[in-house]
Design a protein around this motif. Structure first.
Motif, mmCIF file in Angstrom:
data_model
loop_
_atom_site.group_PDB
_atom_site.id
_atom_site.type_symbol
_atom_site.label_atom_id
_atom_site.label_comp_id
_atom_site.label_asym_id
_atom_site.label_seq_id
_atom_site.Cartn_x
_atom_site.Cartn_y
_atom_site.Cartn_z
ATOM 1 N N TRP A 84 0.809 -1.222 0.000
ATOM 2 C CA TRP A 84 0.000 0.000 0.000
ATOM 3 C C TRP A 84 0.845 1.276 0.000
ATOM 4 C CZ3 TRP A 84 -4.119 -2.171 -1.636
ATOM 5 C CH2 TRP A 84 -5.284 -1.434 -1.806
ATOM 6 N N GLY A 85 2.156 1.119 0.264
ATOM 7 C CA GLY A 85 3.035 2.291 0.170
ATOM 8 C C GLY A 85 3.634 2.416 -1.220
ATOM 9 N N HIS A 86 3.423 1.417 -2.025
ATOM 10 C CA HIS A 86 3.993 1.383 -3.377
ATOM 11 C C HIS A 86 3.176 2.272 -4.326
ATOM 12 C CE1 HIS A 86 6.167 -0.453 -6.755
ATOM 13 N NE2 HIS A 86 5.009 -0.552 -7.372
ATOM 14 N N ASP A 87 3.848 2.841 -5.286
ATOM 15 C CA ASP A 87 3.251 3.699 -6.305
ATOM 16 C C ASP A 87 1.862 3.190 -6.713
ATOM 17 O OD1 ASP A 87 2.561 5.146 -8.474
ATOM 18 O OD2 ASP A 87 4.205 4.466 -9.763
ATOM 19 N N GLU A 88 0.874 4.029 -6.394
ATOM 20 C CA GLU A 88 -0.534 3.635 -6.537
ATOM 21 C C GLU A 88 -0.914 3.217 -7.965
ATOM 22 O OE1 GLU A 88 -4.381 5.734 -4.536
ATOM 23 O OE2 GLU A 88 -2.909 7.009 -5.526
ATOM 24 N N GLY A 89 -0.337 3.952 -8.927
ATOM 25 C CA GLY A 89 -0.675 3.677 -10.326
ATOM 26 C C GLY A 89 -0.151 2.316 -10.782
ATOM 27 N N GLU A 90 0.927 1.879 -10.164
ATOM 28 C CA GLU A 90 1.606 0.642 -10.585
ATOM 29 C C GLU A 90 1.289 -0.548 -9.679
ATOM 30 O OE1 GLU A 90 4.413 0.831 -13.171
ATOM 31 O OE2 GLU A 90 2.977 2.433 -13.571
ATOM 32 N N ARG A 91 0.550 -0.276 -8.591
ATOM 33 C CA ARG A 91 0.401 -1.280 -7.528
ATOM 34 C C ARG A 91 -0.081 -2.632 -8.046
ATOM 35 N NH1 ARG A 91 -3.056 1.346 -3.342
ATOM 36 N NH2 ARG A 91 -1.185 2.443 -2.683
ATOM 37 N N PHE A 92 -1.050 -2.593 -8.928
ATOM 38 C CA PHE A 92 -1.648 -3.860 -9.361
ATOM 39 C C PHE A 92 -0.917 -4.530 -10.521
ATOM 40 C CE2 PHE A 92 -4.815 -2.720 -6.334
ATOM 41 C CZ PHE A 92 -5.244 -3.954 -5.872
ATOM 42 N N LYS A 93 0.244 -3.968 -10.859
ATOM 43 C CA LYS A 93 1.091 -4.706 -11.815
ATOM 44 C C LYS A 93 1.755 -5.878 -11.111
ATOM 45 C CE LYS A 93 2.132 -1.190 -15.183
ATOM 46 N NZ LYS A 93 3.146 -0.222 -15.639
ATOM 47 N N MET A 94 1.769 -5.814 -9.770
ATOM 48 C CA MET A 94 2.311 -6.916 -8.952
ATOM 49 C C MET A 94 3.751 -7.241 -9.325
ATOM 50 S SD MET A 94 -0.353 -7.295 -7.218
ATOM 51 C CE MET A 94 -1.875 -8.077 -6.758
ATOM 52 N N GLU A 95 4.539 -6.194 -9.565
ATOM 53 C CA GLU A 95 5.921 -6.433 -9.989
ATOM 54 C C GLU A 95 6.907 -6.228 -8.847
ATOM 55 O OE1 GLU A 95 5.374 -5.223 -14.674
ATOM 56 O OE2 GLU A 95 6.328 -3.776 -13.303
ATOM 57 N N LYS A 96 8.096 -6.717 -9.023
ATOM 58 C CA LYS A 96 9.181 -6.532 -8.055
ATOM 59 C C LYS A 96 9.637 -5.082 -8.049
ATOM 60 C CE LYS A 96 11.737 -10.905 -7.999
ATOM 61 N NZ LYS A 96 11.424 -11.307 -6.635
ATOM 62 N N GLY A 97 10.264 -4.662 -6.934
ATOM 63 C CA GLY A 97 10.884 -3.338 -6.886
ATOM 64 C C GLY A 97 9.984 -2.305 -6.261
ATOM 65 N N PHE A 98 10.222 -2.011 -4.987
ATOM 66 C CA PHE A 98 9.348 -1.075 -4.262
ATOM 67 C C PHE A 98 9.639 0.371 -4.674
ATOM 68 C CE2 PHE A 98 8.799 1.642 -0.404
ATOM 69 C CZ PHE A 98 7.417 1.572 -0.331
ATOM 70 N N VAL A 99 8.579 1.051 -5.093
ATOM 71 C CA VAL A 99 8.682 2.474 -5.422
ATOM 72 C C VAL A 99 7.713 3.225 -4.512
ATOM 73 C CG1 VAL A 99 8.401 4.219 -7.238
ATOM 74 C CG2 VAL A 99 9.147 1.903 -7.840
ATOM 75 N N PRO A 100 8.240 3.941 -3.491
ATOM 76 C CA PRO A 100 7.327 4.563 -2.516
ATOM 77 C C PRO A 100 6.470 5.661 -3.124
ATOM 78 C CG PRO A 100 9.605 5.218 -2.073
ATOM 79 C CD PRO A 100 9.657 4.207 -3.175
ATOM 80 N N MET A 101 5.250 5.760 -2.619
ATOM 81 C CA MET A 101 4.386 6.870 -3.014
ATOM 82 C C MET A 101 4.968 8.161 -2.474
ATOM 83 S SD MET A 101 0.627 5.295 -2.424
ATOM 84 C CE MET A 101 -0.254 6.738 -3.010
ATOM 85 N N TYR A 102 4.517 9.267 -3.035
ATOM 86 C CA TYR A 102 4.959 10.587 -2.607
ATOM 87 C C TYR A 102 4.441 10.875 -1.194
ATOM 88 C CZ TYR A 102 5.651 15.641 -2.744
ATOM 89 O OH TYR A 102 6.047 16.916 -2.467
ATOM 90 N N GLY A 103 5.280 11.409 -0.340
ATOM 91 C CA GLY A 103 4.839 11.886 0.973
ATOM 92 C C GLY A 103 4.590 10.772 1.973
ATOM 93 N N ALA A 104 3.759 11.093 2.957
ATOM 94 C CA ALA A 104 3.488 10.154 4.053
ATOM 95 C C ALA A 104 2.888 8.847 3.528
ATOM 96 C CB ALA A 104 2.539 10.802 5.061
#
Ligand SMILES: Cc1ncc(COP(=O)(O)O)c(C=O)c1O
Length: 428
Positions: free
Chosen positions: A278-298
């Motif tokens: 749920w902290g991973h980039d919202e647009g990409e979240r459901f691609k279910m891919e490796k590599g954590f990309v944090p969302m902006y901000g809190a």
């Protein structure tokens, strides 16, 4: 607060209530009963009262679940996928933040740990943590175990600040001096915003400035400050903070916490963190891919999908805060607590039974007054409870009373004073 403005009379209390533009909010809450009578509820510092609107907010989500089931995540008005966004405007207002600096998630102790993962990064030279002595136990355990997690010894890392001999609260000048003393070895100041036992509201702005001036970070446990004191976390440059919603934020037992992470960390994927989807980039979240990309901000500190039912209850209360306004609440709170302080002095005077250990200045406290009981101990507290006063007892000998501006009245304070007057005849 000019104490000469107050009078020890029922008519005065009623007059204050009649002039109070926030008085109508009282009828929006359920009050518990003690011995069959509506309680004088001064325990919002522990558990806030239930807003009557909670059932509607909850029912709406229960209906969404019943009617849409899994489709509720993405379809229809208020799709759950974006539910975290709803609470942001009110939370940002309450803690003085930008919306992207706050998010509601988890529970307070959990969030303290998660934030420490990112913001306590000890090195050989810079590893110490300053905390007030007698911090809330969860904070103490959190610090102890975080320090051990890094392979360090809490005795060498923790600097616990105690009030001067004969005093109950910390002086800002002493906190600042201690920060400066530890200078280059200090990694973090991690304190309460408002101390649960003494009721002292710390000078967060001064503490942050002092911490930053020696190259340390400053984070706060705002359990007793959120919804109680006016906070300006963004402006004061606080690095991180977390709070709970079940005290002054009236969101129900054990309900969701909130975090603040200052904007300057909004785009710092390099910061270590314990991540979840749920902290991973919202647009990409459901691609279910490796590599954590944090969302902006809190939002980038979220782990798990939002607890929709908990957030619905939280929102019922946040909407009331948005309507009342933190500054208005605080203005009333200063008067209400000032009135309580005035009446306690009028009644207990020189009796020696009670001593208010919370600072006298409204700038250094929230709504809570902590009363140190010199005679009678817990019996005094039990006696008040039997008369309908719900406060709370904290060992070894403090009674905390927190008249809150949303649902307490000046008449509540006056009625408590009459009970106090009677009980002192017994215990003084
Ligand atoms: C100051 C403070 N910190 C932490 C906690 C722990 O909160 P939680 O059980 O929600 O993690 C409390 C609970 O009352 C508290 O008062």
């Amino acid at each position: 607060m000019n104490q000469s403005l107050f009078q020890f009379s029922e008519s005065f209390a009623r007059e204050m209530d009649a002039k109070d533009s926030l008085a109508h909010f009282r009828s929006r809450f359920y009050f518990p009963k003690v011995n069959g009578k509506k309680a004088i509820y001064f325990c919002g510092n522990s558990l806030g009262l239930q807003p009557k609107s909670v059932k509607d907010y909850l029912e709406k989500e229960l209906n969404n679940w019943a009617d849409r089931a899994v489709d509720g995540h993405f379809h229809g008005e208020d799709a759950w996928y974006h539910v975290r966004k709803k609470s942001k405007p009110a939370l940002a207002h309450i803690v003085g933040a930008q919306e992207h600096e706050v998010v509601a998630m988890n529970n307070l102790s959990v969030n303290l740990h998660l934030l420490m993962v990112s913001f306590y990064r000890p090195t050989k030279e810079r590893y110490k943590i300053i905390v007030e002595a007698g911090a809330f136990p969860s904070d103490q355990y959190m610090l102890e175990t975080q320090i051990k997690f890094h392979g360090l010894d809490p005795k060498e890392v923790l600097v616990e600040l105690s009030p001067r001999t004969g005093e109950f609260t910390l002086r800002t000048e002493d906190i600042v001096a201690e920060i400066e003393k530890h200078g280059d070895s200090l990694a973090l100041v991690n304190m309460a915003g408002l101390q649960y036992y003494s009721g002292q509201l710390f000078d967060i702005k001064a503490i942050v400035a002092a911490a930053h001036s020696v190259g340390a970070l400053a984070g706060f446990d705002l359990a007793h400050a959120a919804g109680n004191a006016v906070l300006k976390l963004h402006e004061w440059n606080v690095d991180f903070a977390t709070w709970c919603s079940y005290k002054y934020l009236n969101s129900g037992p054990g309900n969701v916490s909130g975090i603040f992470v200052h904007e300057r960390f909004a785009e710092r994927p390099d910061l270590p963190r314990f991540a979840g989807w749920w902290g991973h980039d919202e647009g990409e979240r459901f691609k279910m891919e490796k590599g954590f990309v944090p969302m902006y901000g809190a939002d980038g500190w979220q782990l798990a999908n939002s607890n929709v039912l908990a957030l619905a209850v939280h929102q019922a209360s946040l909407d009331i805060f948005a309507e009342a306004g933190m500054e208005n609440l605080r203005a009333k709170s200063e008067k209400l607590t000032g009135y309580l302080e005035f009446l306690i002095h009028e009644i207990s005077g020189e009796s020696g039974v009670l001593e208010i250990i919370t600072p006298k200045s409204p700038a250094e406290r929230g709504c809570q007054l902590s009363l140190f009981i010199h005679c009678g101990g817990k019996e005094v507290f039990d006696e008040w409870y039997n008369q309908g006063v719900v406060g709370d007892w904290r060992n070894p000998n403090v009674i905390r009373l927190a008249p809150t501006p949303l649902y307490n009245s000046f008449l509540d304070v006056f009625r408590f004073a009459k009970i106090l007057e009677q009980s002192l005849k017994k215990f003084a």
